[in-house]
Write an enzyme that holds these catalytic residues in place. Structure first.
Site, PDB file in Angstrom:
ATOM      1  N   HIS A 113      46.635  36.257  44.281  1.00  0.00           N
ATOM      2  CA  HIS A 113      45.417  36.999  44.664  1.00  0.00           C
ATOM      3  C   HIS A 113      45.694  38.506  44.622  1.00  0.00           C
ATOM      4  O   HIS A 113      44.935  39.269  44.022  1.00  0.00           O
ATOM      5  CB  HIS A 113      44.961  36.560  46.067  1.00  0.00           C
ATOM      6  N   GLU A 114      46.791  38.912  45.264  1.00  0.00           N
ATOM      7  CA  GLU A 114      47.079  40.358  45.339  1.00  0.00           C
ATOM      8  C   GLU A 114      47.370  40.935  43.955  1.00  0.00           C
ATOM      9  O   GLU A 114      46.869  41.999  43.595  1.00  0.00           O
ATOM     10  CB  GLU A 114      48.240  40.629  46.293  1.00  0.00           C
ATOM     11  N   HIS A 136      44.341  41.606  41.944  1.00  0.00           N
ATOM     12  CA  HIS A 136      43.620  42.858  42.254  1.00  0.00           C
ATOM     13  C   HIS A 136      44.062  43.957  41.283  1.00  0.00           C
ATOM     14  O   HIS A 136      43.252  44.809  40.884  1.00  0.00           O
ATOM     15  CB  HIS A 136      43.908  43.319  43.687  1.00  0.00           C
ATOM     16  N   GLU A 177      36.765  40.588  45.008  1.00  0.00           N
ATOM     17  CA  GLU A 177      37.489  39.631  45.842  1.00  0.00           C
ATOM     18  C   GLU A 177      37.488  38.225  45.226  1.00  0.00           C
ATOM     19  O   GLU A 177      38.506  37.532  45.236  1.00  0.00           O
ATOM     20  CB  GLU A 177      36.849  39.575  47.231  1.00  0.00           C
ATOM     21  N   HIS A 194      35.147  40.133  51.545  1.00  0.00           N
ATOM     22  CA  HIS A 194      35.831  38.841  51.610  1.00  0.00           C
ATOM     23  C   HIS A 194      34.883  37.709  51.966  1.00  0.00           C
ATOM     24  O   HIS A 194      35.287  36.544  51.992  1.00  0.00           O
ATOM     25  CB  HIS A 194      36.975  38.894  52.630  1.00  0.00           C
TER      26      HIS A 194
HETATM   27  N1  ASN Z   1      44.490  40.675  51.836  1.00  0.00           N
HETATM   28  C1  ASN Z   1      43.336  41.494  51.636  1.00  0.00           C
HETATM   29  C2  ASN Z   1      42.910  41.390  50.198  1.00  0.00           C
HETATM   30  O1  ASN Z   1      43.698  41.416  49.291  1.00  0.00           O
HETATM   31  C3  ASN Z   1      43.578  42.900  51.982  1.00  0.00           C
HETATM   32  C4  ASN Z   1      42.302  43.651  51.864  1.00  0.00           C
HETATM   33  O2  ASN Z   1      41.442  43.585  52.706  1.00  0.00           O
HETATM   34  N2  ASN Z   1      42.108  44.356  50.767  1.00  0.00           N
HETATM   35  O3  ASN Z   1      41.751  41.274  49.955  1.00  0.00           O
HETATM   36 ZN    ZN Z   2      41.732  40.618  48.062  1.00  0.00          ZN
END
Ligand code: ASN
Ligand code: ZN
Length: 333
Positions: free
Chosen positions: A145-146, A149, A169, A232
């Site tokens: 997931h990270e 991004h 997201e 989210h």
């Molecule tokens: N874990 C979260 C995300 O990757 C951190 C955030 O709020 N950006 O979405």
């Molecule tokens: Zn995220």
């Protein structure tokens, strides 16, 4: 002179996994030059600084528990290796920026930090150790997931607020999930849930693509006002679209309708046949990298995925019809 070396690690969540490391003198460092030099460093429970390289004398990293600081680094380094391989082998993408350059991951960030995040400024991702109820946030789906991004930021660059933020997201949840399927690790049965391994009580999840509203906050369906939700939670609509597109209504999700506002209730008629992960992920990736822009909203995401599906499978194809039906099922018309 250094050279890639075949190591292994005892992960917190995944059992014993292979790791490509680098020799450094008579020892090894957690850096993978076969994947753009991706590395994992130890932040020493600080929230600042560049962290410390991890080294290991026998190239067998971690012990499968948090008593060894290297264990969560094994999960993180393996997670970003699987994510690298997924983007390369499934989408032909050579790293986050498609230039062969790897990103760093940083573990043991702060104390009692129950989150993980991507940062464009350091081109790196960061993982906390969790707290009394959450394990360290280094599960495969969260790592993917990270890192995803980073891919979004280098492609559509969806603005991280409003509907585009929800799509940003969802893109990370979608690829986080697809990497979990891709890795096919025997200790992590693939599912359409995010973070299902992170809860010490054994029952929590961070998000569900099967029924996003099951967390009490995420939306299953589009409604006017969706854009005021946290990104989210507004992601739920695209997460659920993707689940319906890939798996359909027959995979643990009965026919439902959006007639009750932002929740999909089980009184709908008609079923959706999923087209499978392999086609659905290609459609999302092409939509993200070719048609979405920083301001894409849900209506535009519908057109972007329809165009992507037409490019890949032909105008009027069953895949195009499935994309259309799945968006309609979540009230994006
Ligand atoms: N874990 C979260 C995300 O990757 C951190 C955030 O709020 N950006 O979405
Ligand atoms: Zn995220």
């Amino acid at each position: 002179q250094t050279a890639p070396a075949a190591g292994s690690g005892k992960a917190l969540f995944l059992g014993t996994v292979p790791l490509t490391t680098e020799t450094s003198g008579s020892s090894y460092v957690l850096k993978d030059t076969t994947r753009g030099g991706q590395s994992t460093v130890d932040m020493n429970n600080r929230g600042f600084g560049t962290g410390k390289a991890l080294s290991d004398a026998d190239n067998v990293w971690g012990n499968g528990t948090t008593s060894d600081r290297a264990t969560v680094a094994v999960d993180a380094q393996y997670g970003i290796a699987m994510t690298w391989d997924y983007f390369k082998n499934v989408h032909g993408r050579n790293g986050i920026a498609d230039n062969g350059v790897g990103a760093q991951s940083r573990v043991h960030y702060k104390r009692n930090y129950a989150n993980a995040f991507w940062s464009d400024s350091c081109f790196c991702m960061t993982f906390g150790d969790g707290n009394s109820s959450i394990y360290p946030l280094v599960s495969l789906d969260v790592a993917a997931h990270e890192m995803s991004h980073g891919v979004t930021s280098r492609t559509a660059a969806l603005v991280y607020s409003g509907e585009s933020g929800g799509l940003n997201e969802a893109t990370s949840d979608i690829f986080g999930t697809m990497v979990e399927f891709y890795a096919a690790n025997a200790n992590d049965t693939p599912d359409y849930l995010m973070g299902e391994k992170l809860f010490k009580n054994g029952t929590g999840v961070i998000r569900s693509m099967i029924q996003p509203s099951s967390d009490g906050a995420s939306a299953d369906c589009w409604y006017s006002g969706l854009s005021s939700l946290d990104v989210h939670y507004s992601s739920g609509v695209a997460n659920h679209f993707f689940f319906l597109l890939a798996a359909g209504t027959t995979a643990g999700q009965p026919s439902r309708t959006c007639s009750a506002g932002n929740t999909r209730v089980a009184n709908g008629s008609g079923t959706l046949a999923g087209i499978g992960n392999a086609k659905a992920e290609k459609i999302w990736y092409r939509a993200l990298t070719v048609y979405m822009t920083s301001s894409t909203n849900y209506a535009a995401a519908r057109s972007a995925t329809l165009k992507a599906a037409a490019d890949l499978y032909g105008a009027g194809s069953a895949e195009v019809n499935a994309v259309s039906a799945a968006w309609t099922a979540v009230n994006v018309n």
